[in-house]
Design a protein around this motif. Sequence first.
Motif, PDB file in Angstrom:
ATOM      1  N   SER A   3       9.277  12.785  -5.223  1.00  0.00           N
ATOM      2  CA  SER A   3      10.028  12.884  -6.528  1.00  0.00           C
ATOM      3  C   SER A   3      11.011  11.497  -7.199  1.00  0.00           C
ATOM      4  CB  SER A   3       9.906  14.282  -7.390  1.00  0.00           C
ATOM      5  OG  SER A   3      11.315  14.603  -6.812  1.00  0.00           O
ATOM      6  N   THR A   4      11.723  11.306  -6.090  1.00  0.00           N
ATOM      7  CA  THR A   4      13.009  10.514  -5.735  1.00  0.00           C
ATOM      8  C   THR A   4      13.107   9.199  -5.969  1.00  0.00           C
ATOM      9  OG1 THR A   4      14.104  12.315  -5.729  1.00  0.00           O
ATOM     10  CG2 THR A   4      15.079   9.777  -5.105  1.00  0.00           C
ATOM     11  N   TYR A   5      11.827   9.349  -4.657  1.00  0.00           N
ATOM     12  CA  TYR A   5      12.039   7.794  -4.211  1.00  0.00           C
ATOM     13  C   TYR A   5      10.332   7.278  -4.487  1.00  0.00           C
ATOM     14  CZ  TYR A   5      15.713   8.154  -2.002  1.00  0.00           C
ATOM     15  OH  TYR A   5      16.879   8.813  -1.379  1.00  0.00           O
ATOM     16  N   ALA A   6      10.032   5.989  -4.754  1.00  0.00           N
ATOM     17  CA  ALA A   6       9.124   5.270  -4.365  1.00  0.00           C
ATOM     18  C   ALA A   6       8.370   4.822  -3.091  1.00  0.00           C
ATOM     19  CB  ALA A   6       8.222   4.435  -5.370  1.00  0.00           C
ATOM     20  N   MET A   7       7.058   4.867  -2.477  1.00  0.00           N
ATOM     21  CA  MET A   7       6.537   5.213  -1.110  1.00  0.00           C
ATOM     22  C   MET A   7       6.048   4.291  -1.161  1.00  0.00           C
ATOM     23  SD  MET A   7       7.844   9.214   0.120  1.00  0.00           S
ATOM     24  CE  MET A   7       9.369   9.656   0.156  1.00  0.00           C
ATOM     25  N   HIS A   8       6.275   3.126  -0.104  1.00  0.00           N
ATOM     26  CA  HIS A   8       5.326   2.183  -0.232  1.00  0.00           C
ATOM     27  C   HIS A   8       5.766   1.374   1.610  1.00  0.00           C
ATOM     28  CE1 HIS A   8       3.489   2.261  -4.277  1.00  0.00           C
ATOM     29  NE2 HIS A   8       5.042   2.694  -4.184  1.00  0.00           N
ATOM     30  N   ALA A   9       4.620   0.305   1.955  1.00  0.00           N
ATOM     31  CA  ALA A   9       4.589  -0.253   3.140  1.00  0.00           C
ATOM     32  C   ALA A   9       4.084  -1.812   2.295  1.00  0.00           C
ATOM     33  CB  ALA A   9       3.892  -0.161   3.535  1.00  0.00           C
ATOM     34  N   HIS A  10       4.956  -2.250   2.961  1.00  0.00           N
ATOM     35  CA  HIS A  10       4.370  -4.112   2.469  1.00  0.00           C
ATOM     36  C   HIS A  10       4.612  -4.963   3.554  1.00  0.00           C
ATOM     37  CE1 HIS A  10       7.500  -1.862  -0.929  1.00  0.00           C
ATOM     38  NE2 HIS A  10       6.206  -2.716  -1.634  1.00  0.00           N
ATOM     39  N   PHE A  45       1.197  -1.335  -0.215  1.00  0.00           N
ATOM     40  CA  PHE A  45      -0.353   0.081   0.061  1.00  0.00           C
ATOM     41  C   PHE A  45       0.821   1.117   0.032  1.00  0.00           C
ATOM     42  CE2 PHE A  45      -3.107   3.145   1.530  1.00  0.00           C
ATOM     43  CZ  PHE A  45      -4.012   2.626   0.690  1.00  0.00           C
ATOM     44  N   PRO A  46       0.858   2.750  -1.195  1.00  0.00           N
ATOM     45  CA  PRO A  46       1.117   3.490  -1.293  1.00  0.00           C
ATOM     46  C   PRO A  46       1.716   4.100   0.448  1.00  0.00           C
ATOM     47  CG  PRO A  46      -0.663   3.813  -2.148  1.00  0.00           C
ATOM     48  CD  PRO A  46      -0.565   2.651  -1.505  1.00  0.00           C
ATOM     49  N   ALA A  47       2.839   4.459   0.755  1.00  0.00           N
ATOM     50  CA  ALA A  47       3.049   5.370   1.872  1.00  0.00           C
ATOM     51  C   ALA A  47       2.636   6.260   1.781  1.00  0.00           C
ATOM     52  CB  ALA A  47       4.271   5.317   2.664  1.00  0.00           C
ATOM     53  N   LEU A  48       1.035   7.354   2.206  1.00  0.00           N
ATOM     54  CA  LEU A  48       0.713   8.716   1.586  1.00  0.00           C
ATOM     55  C   LEU A  48       0.854   9.616   2.645  1.00  0.00           C
ATOM     56  CD1 LEU A  48      -2.414   7.375   0.372  1.00  0.00           C
ATOM     57  CD2 LEU A  48      -0.337   8.143  -1.619  1.00  0.00           C
ATOM     58  N   MET A  49       1.326  10.814   2.576  1.00  0.00           N
ATOM     59  CA  MET A  49       0.844  12.011   3.459  1.00  0.00           C
ATOM     60  C   MET A  49       0.252  13.218   2.870  1.00  0.00           C
ATOM     61  SD  MET A  49       4.550  13.097   5.594  1.00  0.00           S
ATOM     62  CE  MET A  49       4.240  14.685   6.607  1.00  0.00           C
ATOM     63  N   PHE A  50      -0.337  13.612   3.795  1.00  0.00           N
ATOM     64  CA  PHE A  50      -1.220  14.481   3.665  1.00  0.00           C
ATOM     65  C   PHE A  50      -0.813  16.366   4.091  1.00  0.00           C
ATOM     66  CE2 PHE A  50      -3.900  11.097   3.122  1.00  0.00           C
ATOM     67  CZ  PHE A  50      -4.179  10.767   1.635  1.00  0.00           C
ATOM     68  N   GLY A  63       9.213   8.428   9.908  1.00  0.00           N
ATOM     69  CA  GLY A  63       9.990   7.651   9.438  1.00  0.00           C
ATOM     70  C   GLY A  63       8.500   6.403   9.678  1.00  0.00           C
ATOM     71  N   ILE A  64       7.363   6.724   9.438  1.00  0.00           N
ATOM     72  CA  ILE A  64       5.768   6.171   9.801  1.00  0.00           C
ATOM     73  C   ILE A  64       5.194   6.092   8.095  1.00  0.00           C
ATOM     74  CG2 ILE A  64       4.046   6.640  10.546  1.00  0.00           C
ATOM     75  CD1 ILE A  64       4.428   8.307  12.999  1.00  0.00           C
ATOM     76  N   LYS A  65       5.137   5.217   7.970  1.00  0.00           N
ATOM     77  CA  LYS A  65       4.401   4.933   7.239  1.00  0.00           C
ATOM     78  C   LYS A  65       2.831   3.968   7.471  1.00  0.00           C
ATOM     79  CE  LYS A  65       8.083   2.902   4.036  1.00  0.00           C
ATOM     80  NZ  LYS A  65       8.303   0.898   3.325  1.00  0.00           N
ATOM     81  N   GLY A  66       1.745   4.006   6.507  1.00  0.00           N
ATOM     82  CA  GLY A  66       0.505   3.802   7.401  1.00  0.00           C
ATOM     83  C   GLY A  66       0.385   2.263   7.561  1.00  0.00           C
ATOM     84  N   VAL A  67      -1.025   1.889   8.469  1.00  0.00           N
ATOM     85  CA  VAL A  67      -0.865  -0.065   8.234  1.00  0.00           C
ATOM     86  C   VAL A  67      -2.517  -0.108   8.367  1.00  0.00           C
ATOM     87  CG1 VAL A  67       0.684   0.412   9.692  1.00  0.00           C
ATOM     88  CG2 VAL A  67      -1.264   0.485  10.605  1.00  0.00           C
TER      89      VAL A  67
END
Length: 756
Positions: free
Chosen positions: A605-612, A450-455, A712-716
């Motif tokens: 723009s540099t990285y693909a950000m995802h949780a796995h 799932f993408p690591a989003l941020m608003f 360093g937080i991604k969504g769960v």
Amino acid sequence: MTREISLANAPAHARHGSSIGQPLTRRDGVLKVTGAARYAADNHPAGMLHAVLAVSSIARGRVTFLDIEAAKGHPGVVEVMTPANRPPLATDPDEKSNPFMFRLDVLQNDLVRYANQPIAVVIAETLEAATEGAALLSPQYETLPARVGLDAGESFMPPAVGVGNPARLQRGDVEAALATSASRVEATYETPSQYHNAMEPHAIVAAWDGDALSIDTPSQALAMAQGRIAGLFGIAPEKIHIRSPFLGGGFGSKGLVSGPQVLGILAARLVGRPVKLVLRREQMYGPVGHRAPTRQTLRIGLDSEGRMTALAHHAKTTSSTFDDFFEPAADASHTLYASPAIATSHEAVRVDTGTPLFMRAPGEATGSIALESAIDEAAWACGLDPLAFRLKNYAEVEPISGKPFSSKALRECYAEGAGRFGWSGRPLAPRQMRDEAGFLVGWGMGTATFPALMFQAEARAVLRRDGTGVMETGAQDMGQGAWTAFAQIAADGLGLDIEQLEFKAGTSDLPDAGIAGGSAHTATAGMAIHCAGADVIARLADLATGDERSPLFGAGNAGVLARGGRLIRRDDESRSESYADILARAGLAEMEGRGRSAADPAAQSTYAMHAHGAVFAEVKVDPDLGQIRVTRLVGAFAAGRVINPRLVRSQYYGGMIWGASFTLHEHAVMDRRSGRILNADLAEYHVPVNADVPSVDALLIDEHDPHVNALGIKGVGEIGITGTAGAVANAVWHATGVRVRRFPIRIDDLLAPAAL
């Protein structure tokens, strides 16, 4: 009405060092289990009336008659709101000015665009009178044939899918790669319409005081709701006060203002008294969003060693006849598996339903069950174990973009999950395992992502002279424990023990915490909280280090630490001073700091950000009856820094159970003649109960990501669905040898092709 909920007096829990990373229990738990937590419909302001929706029983046409006299003649009925007497709005509810704005049905005309569309509102002194009045309206219609299903009309390529994603995307020459592949796998999968079905139905209690509006309503985005309502009614946002301290589930359906909420506000304006409007369960199947059905075709090219040479993923979906939201199902194939050629595309058909909207893991849930099933089929075609096949096609960079991952611990997820599950004992061929009762046993797996989003979000921090602190942000808690995690981040940022912290959230007069959606709430609001804490600590440090009377004087270059309600010199921890002493000497009762958060455009723009993650499933199938039971689920997930492992594990459990539900249970059954949903209740719209998922295990894999955000937080919240749905489907195949490509899997799907 309550103004806000403060957790200052919630029970304290043991902590060791930093609050972050501690498995604290929910700070609002006692309020909920004792009934002290007030949800929207629990509010009863003085003079309140009850409103009940009358909804259409047809899917297409117009209302030609309502027996308003009969309804108004019922004892207790105060008013009936119809298109003829509905108060005016400042803007057209069909206008759209941004991608997060959708058209509303608020009695603007007599047209019917889907079944369960509101056609009138009955307002009465009691709920019973309003309900009986709505029944007395006895609507008559001019009916047109309902357009239902994926083949209801001419299909087209949508202008975008999801929120602005391209409907078609390609990297490399897929057709050429497929033509030259050593072997190919091609299959089509279908997923049904699904509905959110949160325990708490949509509700609103609205009261006007002149041009000021007070609202109790469940909302996943308070500031966004405030702005939308302000635009519709032509009043300043600060004139609108929304209280939403607790939500009984949302799953995306409470992220945007819906038509029934606006109708509740209009009803209150019409009668000049507070009004409560709560949807009945069956009324939630229409005006508040759902997950659209899909038909997805995947084509995979393979070389002689089992490496993918091409991946094509095409998805067909539906949207309403009057708005645009298109499930981005094919986008699930952008990120997981290495292939030199990838193409994803979408088409859509307009049907007579309410507009489909965001539903937990929109696109990823529907797309991943098809992708993971196809990957399993490709592994079998190559004669490879499903895990070995995935490792052979492991993507070191994001396949569709070529960007490096900001972090990716998927290999560790595979290894830890497989070890805990016992995957090495899995026979390659299906129908090889039975239990002591003679049931067929199958093991399947799926990859989760799932993408690591941020608003964007804001927060306000205050340190008080008595040594306590306050953190404020308009955050929401849908039951996932957000308020506890945010309090942990706040306590850590302020250098306080968590029992010294008062955390305020849940009202629109607090700083904008963004939207609780996209598995981004902790990262978004959490970073604002972190920055607010850093800001007030920096201000306090400037005050102390510039004061000759302070033991911290002159420590500006060396810097200070904030810990235990004290500032401590980094170069000499024996020299410190309490916050209380610093403020008292300066003659200040308190000190304030502000924090903002937003995604870093350069990093994005540099990285693909995802949780796995990786999910392993065991099912047992009755060979005589075809009945399927999920007996074990093991998931291993890497999602950056874990603020509270107890809460994170709970979120993984919920996602995994939802994934099993996707595969085996959930399905909105549509009457193709009338366009009405036949199982619009919790008796026949099946979701899992405890007996359906007896054993769930979630492993938290350590992962450090310095790029997604400073914490360093991604969504769960949603990732657990994406691996589990495919894992369960693949386990059913491994148990039975029957590959089902239409979901949910039914008993007749297993019995029809061949006897088990």
